[in-house]
Design an enzyme around this catalytic site. Structure first.
Site, mmCIF file in Angstrom:
data_model
loop_
_atom_site.group_PDB
_atom_site.id
_atom_site.type_symbol
_atom_site.label_atom_id
_atom_site.label_comp_id
_atom_site.label_asym_id
_atom_site.label_seq_id
_atom_site.Cartn_x
_atom_site.Cartn_y
_atom_site.Cartn_z
ATOM 1 N N ARG A 1 59.345 68.383 58.418
ATOM 2 C CA ARG A 1 59.837 66.998 58.554
ATOM 3 C C ARG A 1 59.760 66.538 60.009
ATOM 4 O O ARG A 1 59.484 65.374 60.295
ATOM 5 C CB ARG A 1 61.279 66.879 58.009
ATOM 6 C CG ARG A 1 61.918 65.534 58.315
ATOM 7 C CD ARG A 1 63.039 65.137 57.364
ATOM 8 N NE ARG A 1 63.961 66.185 57.038
ATOM 9 C CZ ARG A 1 64.902 66.678 57.846
ATOM 10 N NH1 ARG A 1 65.046 66.193 59.068
ATOM 11 N NH2 ARG A 1 65.700 67.647 57.443
ATOM 12 N N TYR B 1 51.559 40.413 54.159
ATOM 13 C CA TYR B 1 51.520 41.213 52.940
ATOM 14 C C TYR B 1 52.863 41.041 52.206
ATOM 15 O O TYR B 1 53.929 41.106 52.827
ATOM 16 C CB TYR B 1 51.267 42.681 53.310
ATOM 17 C CG TYR B 1 51.526 43.625 52.172
ATOM 18 C CD1 TYR B 1 50.864 43.470 50.953
ATOM 19 C CD2 TYR B 1 52.441 44.663 52.286
ATOM 20 C CE1 TYR B 1 51.113 44.326 49.897
ATOM 21 C CE2 TYR B 1 52.689 45.527 51.237
ATOM 22 C CZ TYR B 1 52.020 45.343 50.041
ATOM 23 O OH TYR B 1 52.276 46.184 48.987
ATOM 24 N N ASP C 1 50.254 44.077 62.921
ATOM 25 C CA ASP C 1 49.756 44.861 61.792
ATOM 26 C C ASP C 1 48.235 44.724 61.800
ATOM 27 O O ASP C 1 47.688 43.657 61.529
ATOM 28 C CB ASP C 1 50.375 44.324 60.486
ATOM 29 C CG ASP C 1 49.960 45.125 59.262
ATOM 30 O OD1 ASP C 1 48.845 45.674 59.261
ATOM 31 O OD2 ASP C 1 50.746 45.174 58.294
ATOM 32 N N LYS D 1 44.493 52.073 53.724
ATOM 33 C CA LYS D 1 43.356 51.151 53.594
ATOM 34 C C LYS D 1 42.118 51.689 54.324
ATOM 35 O O LYS D 1 41.557 52.678 53.908
ATOM 36 C CB LYS D 1 43.762 49.770 54.095
ATOM 37 C CG LYS D 1 45.155 49.321 53.639
ATOM 38 C CD LYS D 1 45.322 49.302 52.139
ATOM 39 C CE LYS D 1 46.696 48.733 51.787
ATOM 40 N NZ LYS D 1 47.102 48.972 50.437
HETATM 41 C C1 LIG Z 1 48.531 44.179 55.853
HETATM 42 C C2 LIG Z 1 49.304 45.247 55.146
HETATM 43 N N1 LIG Z 1 50.316 45.863 55.770
HETATM 44 C C3 LIG Z 1 51.044 46.824 55.161
HETATM 45 C C4 LIG Z 1 50.798 47.197 53.864
HETATM 46 C C5 LIG Z 1 51.636 48.254 53.204
HETATM 47 O O1 LIG Z 1 50.939 49.451 53.138
HETATM 48 P P1 LIG Z 1 51.151 50.565 52.010
HETATM 49 O O2 LIG Z 1 50.658 50.006 50.731
HETATM 50 O O3 LIG Z 1 50.346 51.721 52.530
HETATM 51 O O4 LIG Z 1 52.625 50.864 51.964
HETATM 52 C C6 LIG Z 1 49.730 46.597 53.179
HETATM 53 C C7 LIG Z 1 49.445 46.986 51.782
HETATM 54 O O5 LIG Z 1 48.652 46.366 51.091
HETATM 55 C C8 LIG Z 1 48.978 45.586 53.825
HETATM 56 O O6 LIG Z 1 47.963 44.954 53.209
#
Ligand SMILES: Cc1ncc(COP(=O)(O)O)c(C=O)c1O
Length: 380
Positions: free
Chosen positions: A50, A102, A173, A198
């Site tokens: 962890r 998102y 992000d 992604k």
């Molecule tokens: C721009 C963006 N940030 C964060 C996330 C969250 O990621 P996760 O699905 O790996 O939790 C996503 C998920 O689609 C996303 O498109």
């Protein structure tokens, strides 16, 4: 940074040369929960997974090197990364976020962060003057660029200047472009977030998330938060992401090439009313993305002429999959209203332009002609 990005995708900055110990070219998966001590006070440097595990540590060093950060922290998903990052804030702290985010981030902010006493203001960072929203409790600015799903391009350097002037953290992000095309820290951001699920992992086979920073205070806080909340990425998943990253540049070049093909095809189709792709010279974000990124990525959002057309496309794709997620080698088509943004209140969705005629495409590495033929068949 001594190596170019293609080399860093394989070795990071070369801090851990596991090869010198065993000769293994592929970094080992340390599938262990705990580590033996040679004696009291004689840790190997690893005590309990962890806290840290060599496979995760190697991945973190690679990702830090890709973003030009001093540290990266690997989490079990992108949402786990954002949730952990928000633990650096205190009740009463105010964060200004862009409106188009998102859906999972919006759900986190509205339901968990607010419950924890954070004050969130969502504004349109393209059109509104942020200065009027900043007060003495404001601690951070948060946005995606390009945004999910409307592909708005936000000027990182502009908001880095605002953040520095008001002593705020700038959190970007960077999921949609990945470190291959964009490095927000080099443009003045303090923290970069990734859904590693992604483009970084890239194969639609594992979840992961990252927080990358070059701010020593955030670094220290994140190490403490990660070991305390326990949402760090598991060794096997860390290895999958390490393997995925090795081909990041190759995948993204190909994905972008295919994205241009499909974006142009969509643009010429009478059933498509609008194509949101920042690689078009006449797209509103073109000048900014040219300035701050080395590519346009492979995400395309488009609006069709009717809900019926949207359903028809979603129900007739075969080579392309109707699935949520993005960034992997397989092309996916997503319906934001019922998938990624289903939990976002309707009035916010509509304000951001996410109607039931909006579709989002994550273009993969298939043969471009096959993708075009798929669209020709589906639209016929
Ligand atoms: C721009 C963006 N940030 C964060 C996330 C969250 O990621 P996760 O699905 O790996 O939790 C996503 C998920 O689609 C996303 O498109």
């Amino acid at each position: 940074m001594s190596y170019e990005i293609e080399t860093r995708c394989l070795y990071g900055n070369g801090e851990i040369f596991e090869k010198e110990l065993t000769g293994a070219i592929s970094f080992p998966i340390y599938q262990t929960a705990t580590f033996a001590h040679k004696g009291v006070g004689r840790s190997t440097g690893y005590d309990y997974t962890r806290l840290q595990n060599p496979t995760r540590e190697h991945l973190e060093q690679v990702v830090a090197s890709l973003e030009g950060g001093t540290s990266a922290f690997a989490f079990s998903s992108g949402m786990a990364a954002i949730t952990a990052l928000f633990e650096v804030f205190q009740p009463g702290d105010h964060i200004i976020a862009d409106e188009d985010l998102y859906g999972g981030s919006i759900r986190l902010f509205d339901n968990i962060s607010r419950k924890n006493g954070l004050k969130l203001t969502r504004i349109n960072l393209l059109t509104e003057d942020i200065e009027q929203y900043i007060d003495s409790s404001t601690k951070a600015i948060f946005f995606e660029t390009p945004t999910n799903p409307m592909m708005n391009v936000i000027d990182i350097a502009k908001y880095a200047e605002v953040a520095k002037r008001h002593k705020l953290l700038l959190i970007v992000d960077n999921t949609f472009l990945s470190p291959y095309f964009q490095n927000p820290l080099s443009l003045g951001a303090d923290v970069v977030i990734h859904s590693g699920t992604k483009f970084l992992a890239g194969h639609n086979d594992t979840l992961s998330g990252f927080v990358v920073t070059n701010n020593p205070e955030i670094e220290e806080r994140m190490a403490f938060i990660l070991k305390t909340v326990g949402s760090g990425l598991a060794p096997f998943d860390s290895w999958l992401v390490l393997r995925g990253i090795k081909t990041l540049p190759l995948r993204l070049e190909r994905q972008q090439e295919n994205a241009f093909l499909l974006a142009k095809w969509l643009r010429d189709n009478p059933r498509v009313k609008k194509v949101y792709y920042p690689g078009f010279e006449d797209s509103p974000g073109y000048e900014v993305i040219k300035k701050q990124a080395s590519g346009f990525g492979s995400m395309i959002t488009f609006e069709v002429d009717s809900v019926d057309t949207a359903y028809h496309i979603l129900e007739n794709v075969r080579l392309i999959h109707f699935a949520e997620s993005l960034g992997g080698v397989e092309t996916l088509i997503t319906y934001p209203v019922t998938q990624t943004h289903a939990d976002v209140p309707e009035e916010i969705r509509l304000k951001n332009g996410i109607t039931d005629r909006i579709l989002r495409l994550s273009v993969g590495v298939e043969n471009g002609r096959d993708l075009i033929e798929e669209f020709e068949r589906v639209f016929a």
